[in-house]
Design a protein around this motif. Structure first.
Motif, PDB file in Angstrom:
ATOM      1  N   LEU A 136     127.415 -85.305  12.461  1.00 23.53           N
ATOM      2  CA  LEU A 136     126.123 -86.030  12.517  1.00 23.53           C
ATOM      3  C   LEU A 136     125.082 -85.036  13.202  1.00 23.53           C
ATOM      4  N   TRP A 137     125.322 -84.343  14.401  1.00 24.50           N
ATOM      5  CA  TRP A 137     124.558 -83.628  15.130  1.00 24.50           C
ATOM      6  C   TRP A 137     124.355 -82.354  14.381  1.00 24.50           C
ATOM      7  N   ARG A 138     125.233 -81.913  13.369  1.00 26.47           N
ATOM      8  CA  ARG A 138     124.618 -80.718  12.427  1.00 26.47           C
ATOM      9  C   ARG A 138     123.640 -81.173  11.420  1.00 26.47           C
ATOM     10  N   ALA A 139     123.958 -82.622  11.002  1.00 27.77           N
ATOM     11  CA  ALA A 139     123.093 -83.032   9.832  1.00 27.77           C
ATOM     12  C   ALA A 139     121.576 -83.107  10.497  1.00 27.77           C
ATOM     13  N   PHE A 140     121.463 -83.690  11.505  1.00 31.53           N
ATOM     14  CA  PHE A 140     120.359 -83.894  12.219  1.00 31.53           C
ATOM     15  C   PHE A 140     119.604 -82.446  12.610  1.00 31.53           C
ATOM     16  N   SER A 141     120.534 -81.597  13.298  1.00 30.22           N
ATOM     17  CA  SER A 141     119.897 -80.347  13.475  1.00 30.22           C
ATOM     18  C   SER A 141     119.022 -79.673  12.195  1.00 30.22           C
ATOM     19  N   ALA A 142     119.865 -79.944  10.868  1.00 31.19           N
ATOM     20  CA  ALA A 142     119.262 -79.514   9.617  1.00 31.19           C
ATOM     21  C   ALA A 142     117.966 -79.915   9.461  1.00 31.19           C
ATOM     22  N   LEU A 143     117.737 -81.244   9.561  1.00 33.76           N
ATOM     23  CA  LEU A 143     116.627 -82.000   9.598  1.00 33.76           C
ATOM     24  C   LEU A 143     115.529 -81.320  10.565  1.00 33.76           C
ATOM     25  N   ARG A 144     115.920 -81.411  11.845  1.00 34.04           N
ATOM     26  CA  ARG A 144     114.894 -80.855  12.745  1.00 34.04           C
ATOM     27  C   ARG A 144     114.540 -79.258  12.456  1.00 34.04           C
ATOM     28  N   SER A 145     115.504 -78.299  12.170  1.00 26.58           N
ATOM     29  CA  SER A 145     115.167 -77.104  11.849  1.00 26.58           C
ATOM     30  C   SER A 145     114.246 -76.852  10.475  1.00 26.58           C
ATOM     31  N   GLY A 146     114.557 -77.692   9.632  1.00 26.19           N
ATOM     32  CA  GLY A 146     113.677 -77.542   8.459  1.00 26.19           C
ATOM     33  C   GLY A 146     112.539 -78.388   8.555  1.00 26.19           C
ATOM     34  N   GLY A 147     112.107 -78.744   9.710  1.00 25.74           N
ATOM     35  CA  GLY A 147     110.791 -79.570   9.753  1.00 25.74           C
ATOM     36  C   GLY A 147     110.485 -80.704   8.981  1.00 25.74           C
ATOM     37  N   LEU A 148     111.673 -81.720   8.965  1.00 26.75           N
ATOM     38  CA  LEU A 148     111.692 -82.671   8.092  1.00 26.75           C
ATOM     39  C   LEU A 148     111.838 -83.889   8.855  1.00 26.75           C
ATOM     40  N   LEU A 149     111.264 -83.817   9.979  1.00 25.64           N
ATOM     41  CA  LEU A 149     110.980 -85.064  10.905  1.00 25.64           C
ATOM     42  C   LEU A 149     109.562 -85.649  10.521  1.00 25.64           C
ATOM     43  N   LYS A 150     109.388 -87.067  10.782  1.00 29.22           N
ATOM     44  CA  LYS A 150     108.183 -87.798  10.533  1.00 29.22           C
ATOM     45  C   LYS A 150     107.062 -87.215  11.701  1.00 29.22           C
ATOM     46  N   ASP A 151     106.122 -87.241  11.449  1.00 32.30           N
ATOM     47  CA  ASP A 151     105.090 -86.734  12.665  1.00 32.30           C
ATOM     48  C   ASP A 151     105.196 -87.926  13.613  1.00 32.30           C
ATOM     49  N   HIS A 152     104.842 -87.565  14.878  1.00 29.77           N
ATOM     50  CA  HIS A 152     104.963 -88.622  15.932  1.00 29.77           C
ATOM     51  C   HIS A 152     106.518 -89.153  16.252  1.00 29.77           C
ATOM     52  N   THR A 153     107.359 -88.441  15.838  1.00 21.99           N
ATOM     53  CA  THR A 153     108.684 -88.708  16.268  1.00 21.99           C
ATOM     54  C   THR A 153     108.851 -88.677  17.615  1.00 21.99           C
ATOM     55  N   PRO A 154     109.335 -89.918  18.403  1.00 22.67           N
ATOM     56  CA  PRO A 154     109.254 -89.891  19.641  1.00 22.67           C
ATOM     57  C   PRO A 154     110.561 -88.953  20.411  1.00 22.67           C
ATOM     58  N   PRO A 155     110.170 -88.056  21.194  1.00 22.70           N
ATOM     59  CA  PRO A 155     111.105 -87.120  21.599  1.00 22.70           C
ATOM     60  C   PRO A 155     112.290 -87.763  22.484  1.00 22.70           C
ATOM     61  N   SER A 156     111.744 -88.758  23.454  1.00 26.88           N
ATOM     62  CA  SER A 156     112.703 -89.346  24.137  1.00 26.88           C
ATOM     63  C   SER A 156     113.639 -90.210  23.330  1.00 26.88           C
ATOM     64  N   VAL A 157     113.302 -90.763  22.091  1.00 28.39           N
ATOM     65  CA  VAL A 157     114.309 -91.726  21.538  1.00 28.39           C
ATOM     66  C   VAL A 157     115.458 -90.505  20.930  1.00 28.39           C
ATOM     67  N   ILE A 158     114.902 -89.473  20.345  1.00 31.96           N
ATOM     68  CA  ILE A 158     115.855 -88.509  19.860  1.00 31.96           C
ATOM     69  C   ILE A 158     116.762 -88.069  20.827  1.00 31.96           C
ATOM     70  N   ALA A 159     116.410 -87.580  22.152  1.00 30.18           N
ATOM     71  CA  ALA A 159     116.990 -87.123  23.399  1.00 30.18           C
ATOM     72  C   ALA A 159     118.164 -88.008  23.663  1.00 30.18           C
ATOM     73  N   ASN A 160     117.582 -89.258  23.848  1.00 34.03           N
ATOM     74  CA  ASN A 160     118.501 -90.649  24.060  1.00 34.03           C
ATOM     75  C   ASN A 160     119.748 -90.735  23.088  1.00 34.03           C
ATOM     76  N   THR A 161     119.334 -90.714  21.894  1.00 37.12           N
ATOM     77  CA  THR A 161     120.394 -90.873  20.981  1.00 37.12           C
ATOM     78  C   THR A 161     121.249 -89.622  20.780  1.00 37.12           C
ATOM     79  N   LEU A 162     120.803 -88.535  20.916  1.00 35.90           N
ATOM     80  CA  LEU A 162     121.704 -87.197  20.994  1.00 35.90           C
ATOM     81  C   LEU A 162     122.470 -87.044  22.215  1.00 35.90           C
ATOM     82  N   SER A 163     122.149 -87.721  23.274  1.00 35.58           N
ATOM     83  CA  SER A 163     122.955 -87.678  24.401  1.00 35.58           C
ATOM     84  C   SER A 163     124.132 -88.487  24.329  1.00 35.58           C
ATOM     85  N   TRP A 164     123.940 -89.645  23.423  1.00 32.94           N
ATOM     86  CA  TRP A 164     125.069 -90.606  23.412  1.00 32.94           C
ATOM     87  C   TRP A 164     125.953 -89.862  22.204  1.00 32.94           C
TER      88      TRP A 164
END
Length: 213
Positions: A136-164
């Motif tokens: 799952l982490w690799r799948a999301f990393s592919a999204l992030r590295s490909g610039g495929l996240l929506k504008d104004h994606t909240p960094p705190s929510v992403i960081a919190n979820t990835l920490s879990w």
């Protein structure tokens, strides 16, 4: 050449998200179908209660696996809700994640089987959970590295979820060597919140140190 350019174009995430949700639902259903049900030899209330006590391990394993599948789904939807497109890398890693999800009914049954191979049974289950988090982490990393996240994606929510997600990977992976010395290694799985807190603390200190440099 036309086909190659089409494959390079990002596709909408909706179909993959709906497909993933359907697979999660099927995996949970299969978990429930594996639950032991009293048969004809269990007579009366006492007989049924005795049967349920005898299979308590399977019922507890079901609850653990249900919680694990639900946790993986929550992490997935919290991350992929911010996807605005998908490329091959994200799709492939998401399919690898789903592979781990659909094998959980099997690894759950293996974990509670009467086979006298605790280390193998435990490792198969814990490795499946850790790999699910890793994929799952690799799948999301592919999204992030490909610039495929929506504008104004909240960094705190992403960081919190990835920490879990990281806590899931670390906790289940670390429980495997523990299983080599004790059959109580599954108690490690209850430490996911503590591991997540520790990882967040380490990252916070690291970020603070970098900001002062």
């Amino acid at each position: 050449m036309h086909g190659e350019s089409d494959e390079a174009e990002p596709v909408g995430p909706e179909r993959l998200i709906y497909f993933s949700d359907a697979v999660i639902a099927i995996a949970i259903t299969l978990l429930a179908l594996e639950l032991p049900v009293p048969h004809g030899e269990a007579h009366g209330n006492d007989g049924v209660l005795h049967f349920l006590r005898e299979h308590l391990t399977e019922y507890v394993a079901f609850l653990i696996s249900f919680s694990a599948v639900a946790m993986h789904w929550l992490l997935h939807q919290r991350l992929f809700r911010y996807a605005k497109g998908l490329t091959g890398g994200a799709i492939h890693w998401n399919l690898a994640w789903l592979l781990m999800i659909v094998t959980m009914p099997f690894t759950t049954k293996l974990l509670t089987s009467e086979a006298d191979a605790f280390q193998i049974q435990f490792t198969a289950y814990a490795a499946g959970q850790a790999l699910a988090g890793l994929f799952l982490w690799r799948a999301f990393s592919a999204l992030r590295s490909g610039g495929l996240l929506k504008d104004h994606t909240p960094p705190s929510v992403i960081a919190n979820t990835l920490s879990w997600n990281a806590a899931v990977v670390v906790t289940f992976a670390a429980s495997i060597p523990v299983a080599l010395v004790t059959h109580a290694a599954s108690l490690c799985w209850g430490l996911v919140p503590a591991v997540r807190f520790a990882l967040r603390s380490v990252r916070g200190r690291r970020d603070a140190g970098m900001s002062t440099d």
